[in-house]
Design a protein around this motif. Structure first.
Motif, PDB file in Angstrom:
ATOM      1  N   ASP A   1      31.538  22.853  46.155  1.00 41.96           N
ATOM      2  CA  ASP A   1      32.328  22.249  44.730  1.00 41.96           C
ATOM      3  C   ASP A   1      32.118  23.356  43.578  1.00 41.96           C
ATOM      4  O   ASP A   1      32.142  22.839  42.485  1.00 41.96           O
ATOM      5  N   TYR A   2      31.694  24.551  44.023  1.00 51.84           N
ATOM      6  CA  TYR A   2      31.351  25.455  42.859  1.00 51.84           C
ATOM      7  C   TYR A   2      32.464  26.099  42.258  1.00 51.84           C
ATOM      8  O   TYR A   2      33.423  26.462  43.181  1.00 51.84           O
ATOM      9  N   THR A   3      32.815  26.238  40.998  1.00 54.30           N
ATOM     10  CA  THR A   3      33.941  26.792  40.385  1.00 54.30           C
ATOM     11  C   THR A   3      33.767  28.193  39.658  1.00 54.30           C
ATOM     12  O   THR A   3      34.898  28.681  39.392  1.00 54.30           O
ATOM     13  N   LYS A   4      32.641  28.637  39.639  1.00 53.47           N
ATOM     14  CA  LYS A   4      32.421  29.985  39.378  1.00 53.47           C
ATOM     15  C   LYS A   4      32.287  30.776  40.194  1.00 53.47           C
ATOM     16  O   LYS A   4      32.071  30.735  41.530  1.00 53.47           O
ATOM     17  N   PHE A   5      32.483  32.121  39.915  1.00 54.85           N
ATOM     18  CA  PHE A   5      32.401  33.342  40.996  1.00 54.85           C
ATOM     19  C   PHE A   5      31.119  33.513  41.413  1.00 54.85           C
ATOM     20  O   PHE A   5      30.798  33.261  42.659  1.00 54.85           O
ATOM     21  N   TRP A   6      29.962  33.431  40.421  1.00 50.84           N
ATOM     22  CA  TRP A   6      28.591  33.650  40.878  1.00 50.84           C
ATOM     23  C   TRP A   6      27.610  32.549  40.700  1.00 50.84           C
ATOM     24  O   TRP A   6      28.128  31.764  39.678  1.00 50.84           O
ATOM     25  N   ARG A   7      26.745  32.381  41.296  1.00 52.82           N
ATOM     26  CA  ARG A   7      25.753  31.330  41.017  1.00 52.82           C
ATOM     27  C   ARG A   7      25.194  31.711  39.525  1.00 52.82           C
ATOM     28  O   ARG A   7      24.844  32.793  39.555  1.00 52.82           O
TER      29      ARG A   7
ATOM     30  N   PRO B   1      38.890  32.314  58.500  1.00 56.34           N
ATOM     31  CA  PRO B   1      40.180  32.550  58.319  1.00 56.34           C
ATOM     32  C   PRO B   1      40.369  31.990  57.025  1.00 56.34           C
ATOM     33  O   PRO B   1      41.448  32.643  56.383  1.00 56.34           O
ATOM     34  N   GLN B   2      39.977  31.135  56.454  1.00 57.14           N
ATOM     35  CA  GLN B   2      39.919  30.541  55.034  1.00 57.14           C
ATOM     36  C   GLN B   2      39.387  31.488  53.996  1.00 57.14           C
ATOM     37  O   GLN B   2      39.920  31.341  52.883  1.00 57.14           O
ATOM     38  N   LEU B   3      38.447  32.338  54.231  1.00 58.01           N
ATOM     39  CA  LEU B   3      38.010  33.394  53.349  1.00 58.01           C
ATOM     40  C   LEU B   3      39.198  34.337  52.605  1.00 58.01           C
ATOM     41  O   LEU B   3      39.830  34.895  53.718  1.00 58.01           O
ATOM     42  N   GLU B   4      39.269  34.613  51.564  1.00 54.57           N
ATOM     43  CA  GLU B   4      40.004  35.632  50.967  1.00 54.57           C
ATOM     44  C   GLU B   4      39.185  36.822  50.774  1.00 54.57           C
ATOM     45  O   GLU B   4      38.101  36.838  50.542  1.00 54.57           O
ATOM     46  N   THR B   5      39.850  37.995  51.048  1.00 54.36           N
ATOM     47  CA  THR B   5      39.203  39.340  50.842  1.00 54.36           C
ATOM     48  C   THR B   5      39.486  39.707  49.410  1.00 54.36           C
ATOM     49  O   THR B   5      41.048  39.923  49.090  1.00 54.36           O
ATOM     50  N   VAL B   6      38.641  40.182  48.833  1.00 54.34           N
ATOM     51  CA  VAL B   6      38.999  40.861  47.511  1.00 54.34           C
ATOM     52  C   VAL B   6      37.926  42.226  47.397  1.00 54.34           C
ATOM     53  O   VAL B   6      37.064  42.296  47.944  1.00 54.34           O
ATOM     54  N   ILE B   7      38.435  43.073  46.640  1.00 52.19           N
ATOM     55  CA  ILE B   7      37.805  44.178  46.286  1.00 52.19           C
ATOM     56  C   ILE B   7      37.406  44.268  45.069  1.00 52.19           C
ATOM     57  O   ILE B   7      38.301  44.223  43.997  1.00 52.19           O
ATOM     58  N   LYS B   8      36.030  44.260  44.423  1.00 53.03           N
ATOM     59  CA  LYS B   8      35.583  44.286  43.300  1.00 53.03           C
ATOM     60  C   LYS B   8      34.477  45.196  43.191  1.00 53.03           C
ATOM     61  O   LYS B   8      33.776  45.205  44.019  1.00 53.03           O
ATOM     62  N   TRP B   9      34.382  45.846  41.902  1.00 54.51           N
ATOM     63  CA  TRP B   9      33.436  47.125  41.871  1.00 54.51           C
ATOM     64  C   TRP B   9      33.517  48.088  43.142  1.00 54.51           C
ATOM     65  O   TRP B   9      32.292  48.212  43.636  1.00 54.51           O
ATOM     66  N   ASN B  10      34.558  48.204  43.638  1.00 55.63           N
ATOM     67  CA  ASN B  10      34.675  49.056  44.960  1.00 55.63           C
ATOM     68  C   ASN B  10      34.165  48.748  45.966  1.00 55.63           C
ATOM     69  O   ASN B  10      33.643  49.285  46.798  1.00 55.63           O
ATOM     70  N   GLN B  11      33.844  47.368  46.220  1.00 49.44           N
ATOM     71  CA  GLN B  11      32.948  46.845  47.346  1.00 49.44           C
ATOM     72  C   GLN B  11      33.770  45.582  47.921  1.00 49.44           C
ATOM     73  O   GLN B  11      34.265  44.877  47.166  1.00 49.44           O
ATOM     74  N   PRO B  12      34.021  45.548  49.288  1.00 52.05           N
ATOM     75  CA  PRO B  12      34.820  44.395  49.714  1.00 52.05           C
ATOM     76  C   PRO B  12      34.021  43.204  49.770  1.00 52.05           C
ATOM     77  O   PRO B  12      32.867  43.112  50.140  1.00 52.05           O
ATOM     78  N   MET B  13      34.787  41.961  49.386  1.00 53.89           N
ATOM     79  CA  MET B  13      33.859  40.772  49.079  1.00 53.89           C
ATOM     80  C   MET B  13      34.866  39.756  49.810  1.00 53.89           C
ATOM     81  O   MET B  13      36.035  39.862  49.873  1.00 53.89           O
ATOM     82  N   PHE B  14      34.081  38.658  50.257  1.00 53.40           N
ATOM     83  CA  PHE B  14      34.954  37.295  50.885  1.00 53.40           C
ATOM     84  C   PHE B  14      34.596  36.240  49.963  1.00 53.40           C
ATOM     85  O   PHE B  14      33.560  36.206  49.375  1.00 53.40           O
ATOM     86  N   THR B  15      35.650  35.595  49.332  1.00 51.89           N
ATOM     87  CA  THR B  15      35.592  34.476  48.688  1.00 51.89           C
ATOM     88  C   THR B  15      36.181  33.310  49.260  1.00 51.89           C
ATOM     89  O   THR B  15      36.909  33.311  50.264  1.00 51.89           O
ATOM     90  N   ASP B  16      35.896  32.027  48.647  1.00 49.26           N
ATOM     91  CA  ASP B  16      36.376  30.612  49.147  1.00 49.26           C
ATOM     92  C   ASP B  16      36.597  30.058  47.838  1.00 49.26           C
ATOM     93  O   ASP B  16      35.708  30.017  47.160  1.00 49.26           O
ATOM     94  N   HIS B  17      37.931  29.627  47.666  1.00 51.13           N
ATOM     95  CA  HIS B  17      38.290  28.730  46.428  1.00 51.13           C
ATOM     96  C   HIS B  17      37.904  29.507  45.276  1.00 51.13           C
ATOM     97  O   HIS B  17      37.398  29.128  44.211  1.00 51.13           O
ATOM     98  N   GLY B  18      37.741  30.801  45.318  1.00 51.47           N
ATOM     99  CA  GLY B  18      37.631  31.829  44.349  1.00 51.47           C
ATOM    100  C   GLY B  18      36.027  32.051  43.782  1.00 51.47           C
ATOM    101  O   GLY B  18      35.857  32.741  42.723  1.00 51.47           O
ATOM    102  N   THR B  19      35.233  31.737  44.740  1.00 52.09           N
ATOM    103  CA  THR B  19      33.845  31.839  44.375  1.00 52.09           C
ATOM    104  C   THR B  19      33.230  32.848  45.734  1.00 52.09           C
ATOM    105  O   THR B  19      33.670  32.853  46.843  1.00 52.09           O
TER     106      THR B  19
END
Length: 123
Positions: free
Chosen positions: A116-122, A32-50
Motif C-alpha cells: 500500500d506504499y505510494t512513495k518510491f523509497w521508504r 512478472p508484475q515488477l517493472e524494470t527502471v534504470i535510475k542513477w545508472n542502476q537497474p531497479m525493479f519496482t511495483d506500482h511505482g515503489t
C-alpha cells in the motif's frame, strides 16, 4: 519498462554480464508484475511505482540494494549465505553462488511490506 541490455552491455567481462542477465531473467520470470527502471545508472525493479530492489556492479562483485529495513530483516540470512553487507547493500562476489531462495524471500518481503506504499523509497 527499461531495456536491461543497455546496462548489461556496459559490462566488459562476458561471464559477469551473462550471470547478471541470468539473474535479471530469473527476476522477470518469478516476478512478472515488477517493472524494470534504470535510475542513477542502476537497474531497479519496482511495483506500482515503489522501489523493490536495485543492483549495481563492480569489478569484484554485484551489489544488491533492498533498502535498509529489508536488509536488517534478512541480515542473519545474508550473513549465513556468506555475503558481505553494509547497512544499505549486500555483495555477491562473481565467484559466489546466488542464493535464489534468499533473493526470492527478500523480494517477496518488499512487495508485501510496500503493498500500500505510494512513495518510491521508504521514509
Amino acid at each position: 519498462m527499461a531495456d536491461l541490455s543497455e546496462f548489461t552491455e556496459k559490462i566488459s567481462d562476458s561471464e559477469q554480464r551473462q550471470r547478471l542477465e541470468g539473474l535479471f531473467a530469473w527476476i522477470k520470470e518469478n516476478f512478472p508484475q515488477l517493472e524494470t527502471v534504470i535510475k542513477w545508472n542502476q537497474p531497479m525493479f519496482t511495483d506500482h511505482g515503489t522501489f523493490i530492489i536495485g543492483f549495481s556492479v563492480s569489478k569484484k562483485h554485484m551489489s544488491i540494494a533492498p533498502e535498509t529495513v529489508t536488509l536488517a530483516a534478512f541480515k542473519k540470512d545474508i550473513e549465513k549465505a556468506g555475503y558481505e553487507h553494509t547497512d544499505n547493500i549486500f555483495k555477491i562476489t562473481w565467484t559466489q553462488e546466488i542464493d535464489f531462495s534468499l533473493l526470492k524471500k527478500i523480494i517477496d518481503y518488499n512487495i508485501q511490506e510496500k503493498i500500500d506504499y505510494t512513495k518510491f523509497w521508504r521514509e
